[in-house]
Design a protein around this motif. Sequence first.
Motif, mmCIF file in Angstrom:
data_model
loop_
_atom_site.group_PDB
_atom_site.id
_atom_site.type_symbol
_atom_site.label_atom_id
_atom_site.label_comp_id
_atom_site.label_asym_id
_atom_site.label_seq_id
_atom_site.Cartn_x
_atom_site.Cartn_y
_atom_site.Cartn_z
ATOM 1 N N GLU A 195 0.829 -1.210 0.000
ATOM 2 C CA GLU A 195 0.000 0.000 0.000
ATOM 3 C C GLU A 195 0.861 1.256 0.000
ATOM 4 O OE1 GLU A 195 -3.559 2.091 2.674
ATOM 5 O OE2 GLU A 195 -2.750 0.130 3.228
ATOM 6 N N SER A 203 1.555 4.019 -3.222
ATOM 7 C CA SER A 203 1.281 5.455 -3.071
ATOM 8 C C SER A 203 2.454 6.297 -3.546
ATOM 9 C CB SER A 203 0.955 5.784 -1.620
ATOM 10 O OG SER A 203 2.104 5.675 -0.793
ATOM 11 N N TYR A 204 3.655 5.704 -3.567
ATOM 12 C CA TYR A 204 4.838 6.414 -4.048
ATOM 13 C C TYR A 204 5.161 6.091 -5.504
ATOM 14 C CZ TYR A 204 6.040 8.074 0.627
ATOM 15 O OH TYR A 204 6.028 8.717 1.850
ATOM 16 N N LYS A 251 -0.886 11.521 -10.069
ATOM 17 C CA LYS A 251 -1.844 11.200 -9.020
ATOM 18 C C LYS A 251 -3.262 11.053 -9.557
ATOM 19 C CE LYS A 251 -2.969 12.471 -4.273
ATOM 20 N NZ LYS A 251 -4.388 12.184 -4.334
ATOM 21 N N GLU A 285 -5.586 7.664 -9.282
ATOM 22 C CA GLU A 285 -6.899 7.658 -8.633
ATOM 23 C C GLU A 285 -7.962 7.103 -9.577
ATOM 24 O OE1 GLU A 285 -6.348 11.415 -5.544
ATOM 25 O OE2 GLU A 285 -7.289 11.706 -7.496
#
Length: 394
Positions: A377, A381-382, A387, A391
Amino acid sequence: MTDTPIEVAAHPSLADIHPADWDDCACPEATDGRPYDPFTTYRFLKALEDSGSVGGASGWQPRYLTVRQNGQMIAAAPLYAKGHSQGEYIFDHNWAHAYENAGGRYYPKLQIAVPFTPATGRRFLTRPGYEVIGMSALIQGAIQIAADNEISSVHATFCTEAEAIAGAEMGLLARIGQQFHWVNDGYKDFDAFLATLSSRKRKNIRKERAQAQSFGGDIITLTGDDIQPEHWDAFWQFYQDTGNRKWGTPYLTRNFFDCAQETLRDDMMMVLAVRDGRAVAGALNFIGRETLYGRYWGCIEHHPCLHFELCYYQAIEFAITHGLSRVEAGAQGEHKLARGYLPVTTHSLHWFGDPGFRDAVARYLDAERDAIDHEIEVLTSYGPFRKTNREEQQ
C-alpha cells in the motif's frame, strides 16, 4: 468421475512421461498459440534436466508427480526433493534454522516449483475439467511422500492466487510475497506510457534512456531463429558474472543455453548491447501468451543506466509492440518502482508434518501478511504515475 480410482506416481525423470501427456496438463491452451508461461512446459523442465541444472549435485532432485484416472493423465506437478533453500526466491532459511535448533531435520524438503524461476504460474497442472480432483490428488500425493519418507515439509512456490485459495481450503498454509510488475494499459507506444507518469519521473526515464543509448554501440532485440549460438556464448559470460556476484555460483549450466537454443528459442527474447561487434551486456526474457518474463541480466562492461534500458525499458517496448498485458521483472528490486513497475502480491503454499512447528509458522505468516500488505500500500502510493491517473485506476 470421482468414483474411478486415482493413481498418483512420482518419477525421477521426465523421460518417464510422454511430452504430450505433460503438456496437456501444463499448457492445454497452447493448442491454439503460446502457453500462458513456458516454465512448466515439458521442453523447459526437460532442458533443466538434460543440461544438469537439476539433478546430480544441484540439490534439486526431480520427483515429478503425475495423476492418472482410467489410464489418462489428468494432473502433474514439477516436484523436487530439495537439500537446501537456494534458487527458490521465497525464503524459508529462518524456518530451517528454527526447526533444526529445536532438534528437527528440515532438509530434505519437497518443493513444487519451477527451479530458479520466480515467476507466477500454475503449479498444480491439471487437464481442463479436472482442476479440483487433480489438485487435491497432487497435494495428497506430495504429503504422502513426505510422510512416508519422514520429510519435514512440502512447499509450492509462486503458485497462482486461485491455487493459494484452494490450497488453504485444503489445510495448507498460504504465504504472500511481493514483486514489481509493469501493466500495459493499452498503450500505443512508449511515449503513451510516459505520458501517464509524473513530470519528474517522465524526465528521469528519458534521461536514463539517453544515457544508456550513449554507451557507444547499438541495442538489438533477438527472438526465435535470430538467436544464434554465438549470442549464447556472449550471454553465458553475462550470466556467470551475475550468478557469481549474487548467488556465489550460477544455477544454470552452460549446457542449458545449448538446450534452450534447440527447444526454447521461440519462447525467448534476448536484448544485447553491442559495441564494435562485441556484445558487452544482455538481458534474457521469456515470452508468455500475455506476459513477458524478465529473467537474467549481466554485463562485462559497466555503462550508466544500461541495466535499466536492457531489463526494464526494452521489455516495456516489446510488451507494447506485441500486445502483451504485463511485464514481470523478477524478484525484489524497489528501484523498479520509479520505472513504472508497481508492487503486486505473490503466493505460495506450505505444509509441515510437525503440528507445533506448523502452528508457529502460521502465526509468523499472519504477521508477515499484514506487514507485506502495508508495504504494498505504501509503495503503491509512491508510484511514478500522475496522481489523478492513479486515482482513476483505483
